[in-house]
Design a protein around this motif. Structure first.
Motif, short mmCIF file in Angstrom:
data_model
loop_
_atom_site.label_atom_id
_atom_site.label_comp_id
_atom_site.label_asym_id
_atom_site.label_seq_id
_atom_site.Cartn_x
_atom_site.Cartn_y
_atom_site.Cartn_z
N LEU A 37 5.62 5.90 16.52
CA LEU A 37 4.90 6.71 15.53
C LEU A 37 4.25 5.85 14.46
CD1 LEU A 37 7.48 9.63 15.11
CD2 LEU A 37 5.28 9.72 16.30
N PHE A 38 4.97 4.77 14.07
CA PHE A 38 4.40 3.86 13.07
C PHE A 38 3.15 3.17 13.61
CE2 PHE A 38 4.07 -0.42 11.25
CZ PHE A 38 3.94 -0.11 9.92
N ASP A 39 3.16 2.79 14.89
CA ASP A 39 1.98 2.15 15.49
C ASP A 39 0.79 3.11 15.53
OD1 ASP A 39 3.36 -0.19 15.87
OD2 ASP A 39 3.94 0.26 17.96
N LEU A 40 1.07 4.37 15.86
CA LEU A 40 -0.02 5.37 15.85
C LEU A 40 -0.58 5.55 14.44
CD1 LEU A 40 1.47 8.12 18.22
CD2 LEU A 40 -0.37 6.49 18.74
N PRO A 79 0.83 -1.21 0.00
CA PRO A 79 0.00 0.00 0.00
C PRO A 79 0.85 1.25 0.00
CG PRO A 79 0.01 -0.99 2.18
CD PRO A 79 0.75 -1.94 1.29
N GLN A 80 0.76 2.05 -1.05
CA GLN A 80 1.62 3.22 -1.19
C GLN A 80 1.15 4.38 -0.33
OE1 GLN A 80 1.40 3.77 -5.40
NE2 GLN A 80 3.05 2.34 -5.83
N ALA A 81 -0.08 4.35 0.16
CA ALA A 81 -0.58 5.41 1.02
C ALA A 81 -0.36 5.10 2.49
CB ALA A 81 -2.07 5.65 0.75
N SER A 82 0.43 4.08 2.78
CA SER A 82 0.75 3.69 4.16
C SER A 82 2.27 3.66 4.34
CB SER A 82 0.15 2.32 4.48
OG SER A 82 0.62 1.84 5.72
N LEU A 83 2.72 3.74 5.58
CA LEU A 83 4.15 3.68 5.89
C LEU A 83 4.65 2.25 6.08
CD1 LEU A 83 4.54 6.65 8.41
CD2 LEU A 83 5.23 6.57 6.00
N GLU A 131 -0.55 12.96 10.79
CA GLU A 131 0.22 13.63 11.84
C GLU A 131 1.37 12.76 12.35
OE1 GLU A 131 -2.55 14.84 14.80
OE2 GLU A 131 -3.37 16.50 13.62
N PRO A 132 1.14 11.52 12.79
CA PRO A 132 2.28 10.67 13.19
C PRO A 132 3.17 10.30 12.02
CG PRO A 132 0.25 9.42 13.25
CD PRO A 132 -0.14 10.83 13.03
N ALA A 133 2.57 10.25 10.82
CA ALA A 133 3.38 9.92 9.63
C ALA A 133 4.40 11.02 9.36
CB ALA A 133 2.47 9.72 8.42
N ASP A 134 3.98 12.28 9.50
CA ASP A 134 4.92 13.39 9.29
C ASP A 134 6.06 13.34 10.31
OD1 ASP A 134 3.47 14.31 7.15
OD2 ASP A 134 2.28 15.74 8.33
N LYS A 135 5.70 13.05 11.57
CA LYS A 135 6.74 12.94 12.61
C LYS A 135 7.66 11.76 12.33
CE LYS A 135 3.84 15.05 16.18
NZ LYS A 135 3.17 14.86 17.49
N ILE A 194 -4.74 4.27 10.36
CA ILE A 194 -5.06 3.61 9.09
C ILE A 194 -6.15 2.56 9.30
CG2 ILE A 194 -4.15 2.08 7.30
CD1 ILE A 194 -3.33 4.93 6.93
N ALA A 195 -6.12 1.87 10.44
CA ALA A 195 -7.15 0.87 10.74
C ALA A 195 -8.52 1.54 10.86
CB ALA A 195 -6.80 0.13 12.03
N HIS A 196 -8.57 2.71 11.50
CA HIS A 196 -9.83 3.46 11.59
C HIS A 196 -10.31 3.87 10.20
CE1 HIS A 196 -10.15 3.61 15.92
NE2 HIS A 196 -8.91 4.11 16.04
#
Length: 334
Positions: free
Chosen positions: A160-163, A62-66, A124-128, A168-170
């Protein structure tokens, strides 16, 4: 409906054809709009496209996920070969760029407020995470401090990845809910449009059938009245006339027929009048002939009387002449 009596028969049939064509066009347009609106297609081609999309979503990262970024970051921190480290670093940077591209796309395309709010929270966590990787882990790796880089990954970027994954799950849960609702809405829209198609089709057929019945009645009824009146005319009844309403060809035919019968009735009346006059003249001529015959007989009788009188005069003259001769002879003798 009386207004149709002022329209020509050709125009009536053109109107009927137009109604049918318009109804068919509207039906086809609604069918096309329904197909485009709900995108319901059970053809093998559509199934093949859906299967390929599902396979691509199942097998490609998935390219929209980290998630793929975190995978290559982990491989980079486990590598001891500088070339592998640089290769994995380049892949991480490439995935960061693709992530930002997908982020911009979905932020621009998403119109649902709740979904856009969840996307904002996920970013937000992705940017961090991206900031920590680029400004903390990459410098440590470049300095050869792999243990410190791994510790930073464990203490900072992993959390941050877990957040990000929870957000993403939501998003996945909400999108699944919206997908199910969209399927329900599509089914309802499909049912509504099918009902609308049926109504339009029935309305077009009903209007066409009604117009056809009105036009046919407007033609057949006057024709039947015309045939009935012509039967009466053939029997010598010239007193009947057609009831004419409107200005179409049928009404014009009725008017012309009424004028023809009126002229025929007038001619028959004139013939009867002339026959009466001729009969009177014939009687007068017969009387005159009889009078002439009587006068001729009287003339014959008078002529016979004159002839008899003339004969008597002639005899008297003969007698006088004989007496004169005898007297003359007597005188001579004396």
């Amino acid at each position: 409906m009386h207004g149709l009596k002022n329209i020509s028969v050709k125009a009536k049939f053109m109107m009927l054809t137009s109604i049918f064509v318009i109804g068919t066009t509207v039906f086809g347009a609604l069918s096309y709009m329904t197909i485009n609106a709900v995108k319901i297609d059970g053809s093998p081609v559509q199934h093949k496209i859906a299967d390929l999309k599902t396979m691509r979503a199942d097998y490609l990262p998935p390219q929209a996920s980290l998630l793929p970024t975190n995978f290559f970051l982990y491989r980079m921190l486990l590598s001891t070969n500088p070339q592998d480290i640089e290769k994995n670093k380049a892949k991480v940077l490439e995935l960061f760029a693709e992530f930002q591209k997908q982020r911009q796309f979905w932020m621009d395309e998403t119109t649902d407020a709740s979904m856009k709010e969840l996307l904002t929270k996920a970013y937000e966590p992705a940017d961090k995470y991206i900031d920590a990787v680029q400004n903390q882990i990459f410098p440590l790796v470049a300095a050869g401090k792999m243990p410190e880089a791994n510790q930073t990954r464990h203490d900072v970027t992993a959390k941050l990845f877990d957040l990000h994954e929870k957000a993403i799950a939501h998003i996945d849960a909400l999108s699944t809910q919206q997908l199910l609702q969209a399927e329900v809405d599509a089914a309802n829209e499909n049912s509504r449009r099918i009902m609308l198609l049926c109504v339009v089709l029935l309305a077009a057929l009903g209007i066409s059938a009604t117009m056809a019945w009105i036009i046919a009645s407007g033609i057949v009824r006057p024709l039947k009245a015309t045939v009935a009146m012509l039967h009466q005319v053939s029997k010598g009844n010239l007193s009947r006339r057609m009831d004419v309403t409107g200005t179409d060809e049928i009404a014009q035919m009725g008017t012309a027929l009424n004028e023809t019968i009126e002229n025929l009735s007038r001619a028959m009346s004139q013939i009867n009048t002339d026959a009466d006059v001729l009969s009177s003249a014939s009687e007068e001529l017969s009387t005159s002939s009889q009078q002439l015959g009587t006068n001729a007989q009287q003339t014959t009788t008078q002529a016979a009387a004159v002839s008899a009188a003339a004969e008597q005069v002639s005899q008297n003259v003969q007698t006088v002449s004989t007496a004169t001769e005898e007297m003359s002879a007597s005188i001579k003798e004396i």
